[in-house]
Design a protein around this motif. Sequence first.
Motif, mmCIF file in Angstrom:
data_model
loop_
_atom_site.group_PDB
_atom_site.id
_atom_site.type_symbol
_atom_site.label_atom_id
_atom_site.label_comp_id
_atom_site.label_asym_id
_atom_site.label_seq_id
_atom_site.Cartn_x
_atom_site.Cartn_y
_atom_site.Cartn_z
ATOM 1 N N PRO A 481 44.671 50.664 43.903
ATOM 2 C CA PRO A 481 43.946 49.822 44.855
ATOM 3 C C PRO A 481 42.460 49.806 44.551
ATOM 4 O O PRO A 481 41.887 50.777 44.077
ATOM 5 N N GLY A 482 41.840 48.682 44.839
ATOM 6 C CA GLY A 482 40.415 48.585 44.602
ATOM 7 C C GLY A 482 39.898 47.182 44.785
ATOM 8 O O GLY A 482 40.640 46.258 45.163
ATOM 9 N N TYR A 483 38.629 47.006 44.508
ATOM 10 C CA TYR A 483 37.951 45.733 44.716
ATOM 11 C C TYR A 483 37.294 45.260 43.423
ATOM 12 O O TYR A 483 36.985 46.055 42.533
ATOM 13 N N LEU A 503 42.267 37.058 37.947
ATOM 14 C CA LEU A 503 42.606 38.215 38.768
ATOM 15 C C LEU A 503 43.489 37.818 39.950
ATOM 16 O O LEU A 503 44.387 38.583 40.350
ATOM 17 N N ILE A 504 43.238 36.653 40.513
ATOM 18 C CA ILE A 504 44.116 36.179 41.591
ATOM 19 C C ILE A 504 45.525 36.011 41.063
ATOM 20 O O ILE A 504 46.517 36.336 41.732
ATOM 21 N N GLY A 505 45.642 35.533 39.839
ATOM 22 C CA GLY A 505 46.959 35.415 39.210
ATOM 23 C C GLY A 505 47.602 36.751 38.926
ATOM 24 O O GLY A 505 48.823 36.846 38.771
ATOM 25 N N GLN A 506 46.788 37.824 38.856
ATOM 26 C CA GLN A 506 47.304 39.168 38.598
ATOM 27 C C GLN A 506 47.556 39.971 39.876
ATOM 28 O O GLN A 506 47.866 41.157 39.814
ATOM 29 N N GLY A 507 47.451 39.318 41.028
ATOM 30 C CA GLY A 507 47.796 39.996 42.272
ATOM 31 C C GLY A 507 46.625 40.340 43.180
ATOM 32 O O GLY A 507 46.820 40.922 44.243
ATOM 33 N N PHE A 508 45.399 39.991 42.789
ATOM 34 C CA PHE A 508 44.253 40.200 43.670
ATOM 35 C C PHE A 508 44.230 39.103 44.736
ATOM 36 O O PHE A 508 44.689 37.976 44.505
ATOM 37 N N THR A 509 43.660 39.424 45.881
ATOM 38 C CA THR A 509 43.476 38.429 46.934
ATOM 39 C C THR A 509 41.982 38.327 47.261
ATOM 40 O O THR A 509 41.252 39.314 47.211
ATOM 41 N N GLU A 510 41.563 37.132 47.619
ATOM 42 C CA GLU A 510 40.168 36.918 47.978
ATOM 43 C C GLU A 510 39.942 37.347 49.414
ATOM 44 O O GLU A 510 40.610 36.877 50.328
ATOM 45 N N VAL A 511 38.967 38.229 49.619
ATOM 46 C CA VAL A 511 38.696 38.724 50.971
ATOM 47 C C VAL A 511 37.340 38.278 51.488
ATOM 48 O O VAL A 511 37.067 38.365 52.693
ATOM 49 N N ALA A 512 36.477 37.800 50.615
ATOM 50 C CA ALA A 512 35.166 37.328 51.063
ATOM 51 C C ALA A 512 34.583 36.399 50.014
ATOM 52 O O ALA A 512 34.737 36.620 48.809
ATOM 53 N N PRO A 515 28.123 31.714 48.964
ATOM 54 C CA PRO A 515 27.498 31.078 47.800
ATOM 55 C C PRO A 515 26.947 32.108 46.820
ATOM 56 O O PRO A 515 26.071 32.904 47.158
ATOM 57 N N GLY A 516 27.512 32.141 45.629
ATOM 58 C CA GLY A 516 27.038 33.052 44.589
ATOM 59 C C GLY A 516 27.757 34.374 44.496
ATOM 60 O O GLY A 516 27.447 35.179 43.614
ATOM 61 N N ALA A 517 28.739 34.635 45.371
ATOM 62 C CA ALA A 517 29.413 35.931 45.348
ATOM 63 C C ALA A 517 30.837 35.816 45.869
ATOM 64 O O ALA A 517 31.104 35.090 46.834
ATOM 65 N N VAL A 518 31.726 36.564 45.219
ATOM 66 C CA VAL A 518 33.139 36.592 45.622
ATOM 67 C C VAL A 518 33.627 38.035 45.572
ATOM 68 O O VAL A 518 33.283 38.793 44.649
ATOM 69 N N LEU A 519 34.413 38.424 46.574
ATOM 70 C CA LEU A 519 35.009 39.754 46.613
ATOM 71 C C LEU A 519 36.522 39.619 46.620
ATOM 72 O O LEU A 519 37.099 38.927 47.466
ATOM 73 N N LEU A 520 37.157 40.279 45.651
ATOM 74 C CA LEU A 520 38.613 40.304 45.546
ATOM 75 C C LEU A 520 39.117 41.711 45.827
ATOM 76 O O LEU A 520 38.406 42.695 45.620
ATOM 77 N N LYS A 521 40.396 41.785 46.270
ATOM 78 C CA LYS A 521 40.983 43.074 46.612
ATOM 79 C C LYS A 521 42.387 43.171 46.055
ATOM 80 O O LYS A 521 43.144 42.194 46.061
ATOM 81 N N ARG A 522 42.728 44.373 45.571
ATOM 82 C CA ARG A 522 44.105 44.644 45.150
ATOM 83 C C ARG A 522 44.595 45.863 45.925
ATOM 84 O O ARG A 522 43.963 46.914 45.918
ATOM 85 N N ASP A 523 45.719 45.695 46.621
ATOM 86 C CA ASP A 523 46.285 46.786 47.430
ATOM 87 C C ASP A 523 47.118 47.716 46.560
ATOM 88 O O ASP A 523 47.575 47.339 45.491
#
Length: 523
Positions: A481-483, A503-512, A515-523
């Motif tokens: 798990p991580g971000y 990364l979304i294709g590899q199982g990460f989900t967008e949590v935030a 403009p200019g920033a994205v945070l992904l998470k993998r459980d």
Amino acid sequence: MEDRGTAHGAVHERFEASGSADTVGAPAASRVAEPAVVAPRTGEHDRKLRTVVERARRRIGPGALPYLLAACFFLIYAAHSLLRHRRMETHAYDLGLFEQVVKAYSNFEAPVSDIRGPDFNVLGEHFHPILALLGPIYRIFPGPSTLLVAQAFLIAASVVPITRIAARAFGTLGAAGLGIAYGLSWGIQSAVSFDFHEIAFAVPLLAFGLDRFLLGRYPQALAWWLPLILVKEDLGLTLAAAAVPLVLVRRWKPAAVHVLIGVSAFALAIFVLLPAMNPNDTYAFWGNLDSSQRSGNADPKTSLSQVPIAELVVELPKSMVLPSAKWMTLFTLLLPTGFIALRSPILAMIVPTMLWRFTSSNEFYWGTYFHYSAVLMPIVFAAFVDGVVRLRASRVDWLRRYAAKAAIVPLAVSLAFARDFPLMDLLHKRTWMVQDRVHSAHKVLDRVPDDATVSATMSFSPQLVARAGRVTDFPTILPGPGYAAIEVWGDNKDWARYWIAHLIGQGFTEVAREPGAVLLKRD
């Protein structure tokens, strides 16, 4: 025979005894008393102004001046560094990396940096255990600002001995000019503006040691310089190079001690300690001596046996001046001294640093940017003062006259260069402003839980190290798990969008997303 240490100590003690707080650059012997002149009445206001100026000049003498200048430069350096970090212009390399190292020391752990590589012990790359001194401070004040303020303090502290050296030769006004010139010198500015580096410790150590050295107090100078071997592996050779001016005045024993300690420390570091902690069992930078590799892409697995030593020796004269970036760096290094530094044997102490930089295939080492020239500044400015004192005793009339006026040269050159270097940014409104994208980025990064594992892009890493569990340099992602915190601005927009989709294709989900920033998470 007169026993006063060396020519360095004798000459500088003579000028210390006869120097004037009012005269810049003129030998004491050349000054004569002038008859008193009755000033015409210019009004009560003018008389009071002159009185205030005279009192200030008396109070800010050689004793207080160095500390006043150092305090001013500390505030300037700290403001510049902290504002850069506030604008998210600091990076994983090297603020984030070194914060991880100091954070580990503060927890009594090995200096591992996941940004450099998962579980990578940085003592396998460069030998800088002196960073452990920042551990207790970081434990009380955790965060990247601690490193930036510490660096500002250390570098500003070097203004004190350089100003003292100048005061002995030029008096108070000349010392003020040289102290300002040194504080604004391009090598110092470039270091202050490029995150944090271990060489911040070397700058004051060199400067205080040079102050003692010029007075002929060699044991005290050596005491200041000994910790250099704990700052970075190559500085042992700088310590050894101090033997050159000692040999010229026939101080054989101190010279031998410098060479023995400096060369032994250097050899121990690169042949024993660093390989022992390096995953490839070798010194990581032998590959930089291969001219076929460029731009810092040297193979870290290269061993000494693979280094073309014969070719290096043959090509050495050429490699010290070509390509043109090298001779321009040398020219820029000596220009603030009006080339008078060449008159002093102390200048030999810059040779080891110039050799490893200019024989390297890493083009970043060749120029005037980054932090690589900071350790040269105390040497060059001390050599300038020593050179001026020597020229005053020259039998050549024009050299004596040049030396008499030379005190103004470093200040004039440093001020001329200052407009092209980072500290001038403090005069611009944009330096004190924070862009909307930075506010948006903080909204995204605030969603990262404390003690989480995060893979972060360059500008985001220093914002997360203090509170995150582990931070790696994106796209290095640890298992489990991580971000992933990804900046989507500047020239990396397309690159960032590719990785987000991947990364979304590899199982990460967008949590935030802002403009200019994205945070992904993998459980």
